[in-house]
Design an enzyme around this catalytic site. Structure first.
Site, PDB file in Angstrom:
ATOM      1  N   ASP A 145     -14.510  -7.636  -0.441  1.00 32.92           N
ATOM      2  CA  ASP A 145     -13.416  -8.352  -1.093  1.00 32.92           C
ATOM      3  C   ASP A 145     -12.081  -7.997  -0.436  1.00 32.92           C
ATOM      4  OD1 ASP A 145     -12.357 -10.175  -2.849  1.00 32.92           O
ATOM      5  OD2 ASP A 145     -12.141  -8.750  -4.505  1.00 32.92           O
ATOM      6  N   LYS A 167      -8.757  -8.878   1.036  1.00 37.07           N
ATOM      7  CA  LYS A 167      -7.831 -10.006   0.897  1.00 37.07           C
ATOM      8  C   LYS A 167      -6.421  -9.452   0.728  1.00 37.07           C
ATOM      9  CE  LYS A 167      -8.726 -10.388  -4.084  1.00 37.07           C
ATOM     10  NZ  LYS A 167      -9.168 -11.299  -5.167  1.00 37.07           N
ATOM     11  N   PRO A 168      -5.394 -10.286   0.858  1.00 36.19           N
ATOM     12  CA  PRO A 168      -4.012  -9.783   0.744  1.00 36.19           C
ATOM     13  C   PRO A 168      -3.733  -9.074  -0.571  1.00 36.19           C
ATOM     14  CG  PRO A 168      -4.020 -11.999   1.654  1.00 36.19           C
ATOM     15  CD  PRO A 168      -5.423 -11.714   1.231  1.00 36.19           C
ATOM     16  N   LYS A 191      -6.724   0.977 -14.474  1.00 32.14           N
ATOM     17  CA  LYS A 191      -7.349  -0.346 -14.457  1.00 32.14           C
ATOM     18  C   LYS A 191      -8.197  -0.476 -15.712  1.00 32.14           C
ATOM     19  CE  LYS A 191     -10.269  -3.386 -11.657  1.00 32.14           C
ATOM     20  NZ  LYS A 191     -11.024  -3.518 -10.377  1.00 32.14           N
ATOM     21  N   VAL A 234      -3.846  -3.889 -14.979  1.00 33.79           N
ATOM     22  CA  VAL A 234      -3.548  -2.614 -14.333  1.00 33.79           C
ATOM     23  C   VAL A 234      -2.205  -2.141 -14.859  1.00 33.79           C
ATOM     24  CG1 VAL A 234      -3.201  -1.375 -12.166  1.00 33.79           C
ATOM     25  CG2 VAL A 234      -4.852  -3.253 -12.275  1.00 33.79           C
ATOM     26  N   GLU A 255      -5.562   6.408  -8.075  1.00 38.11           N
ATOM     27  CA  GLU A 255      -4.372   6.890  -7.377  1.00 38.11           C
ATOM     28  C   GLU A 255      -3.276   5.832  -7.464  1.00 38.11           C
ATOM     29  OE1 GLU A 255      -3.060   8.188  -2.831  1.00 38.11           O
ATOM     30  OE2 GLU A 255      -5.012   7.253  -3.220  1.00 38.11           O
ATOM     31  N   ASN A 262      -5.587  -7.140  -2.250  1.00 39.10           N
ATOM     32  CA  ASN A 262      -6.191  -5.812  -2.345  1.00 39.10           C
ATOM     33  C   ASN A 262      -5.669  -4.841  -1.288  1.00 39.10           C
ATOM     34  OD1 ASN A 262      -7.745  -6.504  -4.542  1.00 39.10           O
ATOM     35  ND2 ASN A 262      -9.528  -7.095  -3.321  1.00 39.10           N
TER      36      ASN A 262
END
Length: 590
Positions: A175, A177-178, A80, A65, A129, A180
């Site tokens: 998915d 999770k921390p 990405k 990214v 974004e 994301n």
């Protein structure tokens, strides 16, 4: 080597160098975290058509990214870029297309939006974004330690709102999770505290990465049957729900609710709920146990029971034991987060300060118990006050005069003064002061009389009141007079309220004497005998009580109690009858 293969080889080398370069820079910075890694020299800034790459935000197995500026609109975007080794894989290209379609469909402040998808000879990428700072939950916990409860509740609520919106649109994230969950923060530096991050004017929490999202009718955008290469991307073992690995066809919003609970556990404690060494070990624990109650490490305070219960229910190993949907979950999260996100009301005040209120309640309860105990002790002390005064006053040691002519005996432990016709005068040492009471009982052991004086302290000749008690055949008679009594001055005077000090022994004479500055009031039981007024000239602030003459074979004095004015008003009162003969003050010329 043909041209296409050569281009793919060069892109793979570039991607690997960018990944290694980012790792080396972060490793060289110790535990410090930086929002960006400078763009490696061998990666061209125009690698992505229409964009100018500026820095590396993060790298992973799927791709990298980058922070870039979109040339046409002159705005910062997050690019990405899919790993070149996967760009030729139709499944992964389909997944990238799927993610772009989902993110383009969803427009919500708690979800990262997608601007475009670009496919070129260098690979495929998403233009997303850009969230300023591009910090995720794992970065923050690593940088600042476990997140305070108040901010975790805000993160859970914001992410749940985004998930609920996506679910209404037909998508399950799969998915959560921390890594994301992104947190907006302006400035090319990490925040110094959670307070600086969350209380900034442009604070924002947004969920990203819909790469493995599914539709709610259980039909994925990509057919995953017999696709072993896609299996590793089905979720993160540490945070995904157990059914996501065992029965992926059963995945629904409750699976995302589970992952959000596991993420909250990590934010609060700094550890995933089941930190196993292998995926099999983690999944075995997930299928058998609920997410445990979060316990932050010292010196962080324990999690409030309300939030702990919500996380425990979100993390139930059985789907049917979790919140059924976001309509059931959001009100609970809003209630817990209300003190931090809404205007102050009584309810939000109690929720926000519940720990303080609990402590205040405990302190108040302790004070109440002390007050009750003190009141009980004071009541007991007052109830036994007269008993203590009796024990002190009847003792001959508290009298002056012809003590050798008096005797003392005990009746049930209560001392009794014994006098006879041979007894000389004795005077109570303790003087009567303004408002004091003297209570006594006497009993004749035969026909006779006794004379009692209330006089000026230290001057027995200056008599304020003379009380004469007679024992006759028909009963007891008590008379009150004053040495200077004048019938011409006879008048009626109101008698103030006085304590009632009863005695069950009817054969005894019970007297109560109240000394006031300027008068002396005497009662025979409940019958007021009168008020003796005396001259206020000279020292009239104190008086004394003297037993003067006994004309009887044997006379008993019991229950002699000297009651101070400040205690007399607190004892049992009864209105005394009004209308007493008044014995006027004596005058020197009379």
């Amino acid at each position: 080597m043909i041209a296409g293969e050569n281009t793919l080889f060069q892109n793979q080398k570039r991607f690997q160098r960018a990944k290694n370069f980012a790792k080396a820079l972060k490793a060289g910075g110790g535990n410090a975290w930086h929002p960006f890694t400078p763009l490696p020299d061998d990666i061209p800034a125009d690698l992505v058509p229409g964009c100018t790459l500026q820095a590396v935000i993060g790298t992973g197995g799927m791709g990298a990214v980058y922070l870039a500026r979109q040339d046409a609109l002159d705005r910062l975007v997050a690019v990405k870029l899919l790993n070149p080794s996967l760009a030729s894989n139709p499944t992964f290209m389909a997944r990238l297309q799927q993610e772009a379609q989902i993110m383009a469909t969803l427009t919500h402040p708690n979800l990262v939006g997608c601007h475009d998808i670009i496919v070129s000879r260098n690979g495929a990428c998403l233009l997303m974004e850009y969230i300023p700072g591009h910090m995720n939950g794992r970065n923050l916990v690593k940088l600042l330690g476990p997140m305070p409860e108040r901010y975790v509740t805000m993160v859970m609520l914001e992410v749940a709102k985004g998930l609920a919106y996506a679910y209404e649109k037909g998508f399950t994230h799969r998915d959560v999770k921390p890594d994301n969950i992104l947190f907006a923060f302006q400035g090319n530096r990490p925040p110094n505290s959670y307070q600086e991050l969350f209380e900034a004017p442009d604070a924002r929490v947004a969920l990203c990465d819909f790469g493995i999202a599914s539709t709610n009718d259980q039909r994925d955008f990509v057919n995953e049957e017999n696709d072993d290469a896609a299996r590793p991307a089905l979720g993160s073992p540490l945070y995904m729900a157990p059914e996501q690995a065992i029965m992926p066809e059963e995945v629904d919003c409750r699976s995302d609710i589970y992952s959000l609970g596991a993420t909250a556990y990590f934010l609060l404690t700094g550890q995933p709920p089941f930190p196993g060494k292998t995926m099999e070990e983690v999944l075995e624990q997930k299928t058998q146990q609920n997410i445990p109650l979060p316990v932050p490490p010292p010196p962080f305070p324990p999690v409030e029971p309300e939030l702990a219960k919500v996380i425990f229910r979100m993390g139930a190993c059985r789907q049917d034991e979790r919140f059924a949907d976001y309509h059931a979950l959001l009100p609970k999260l809003q209630e817990i987060a209300a003190p931090y996100t809404s205007t102050l009301t009584f309810r939000t005040f109690t929720l926000h300060y519940r720990r303080f209120l609990k402590r205040a309640l405990l302190v108040a309860a302790a004070l109440a118990l002390l007050m009750i105990g003190g009141l009980y002790g004071y009541t007991w002390w007052m109830e036994h006050y007269e008993d203590r005064q009796i024990a002190a006053t009847v003792n001959l040691a508290n009298w002056n005069g012809a003590l050798s002519t008096w005797g003392q005996q005990f009746d049930g432990g209560t001392p009794i003064l014994v006098g006879s016709s041979n007894a000389g005068p004795i005077t109570l040492k303790a003087p009567l002061q303004n408002g004091d009471f003297l209570r006594l009982a006497l009993s004749f052991q035969g026909i006779g009389s006794v004379i009692l004086h209330v006089h000026e302290a230290g001057k027995p000749e200056n008599i304020y009141a003379r009380i004469t008690c007679h024992r006759q055949m028909e009963g007891n008679v008590v008379r009150l007079d004053s040495p200077n009594f004048r019938k011409a001055d006879l008048q009626l005077t109101e008698v103030p309220t006085t304590p009632l000090l009863p005695d069950a022994t009817n054969t005894w004479i019970h007297l109560r004497i109240q000394f006031n500055n300027g008068n002396c009031i005497v009662w025979d039981r409940e019958t007021p005998l009168g008020i003796c007024h005396f001259s206020t000239d000279g020292n009239t602030s104190k008086a004394q009580f003297t037993i003067t003459k006994i004309h009887c074979n044997k006379l008993l004095f019991s229950n002699i109690a000297h009651i101070n004015a400040k205690y007399a008003s607190r004892m049992h009162n009864e209105d005394a009858p009004q209308g007493l003969p008044v014995f006027p003050p004596s005058h020197p010329e009379d």
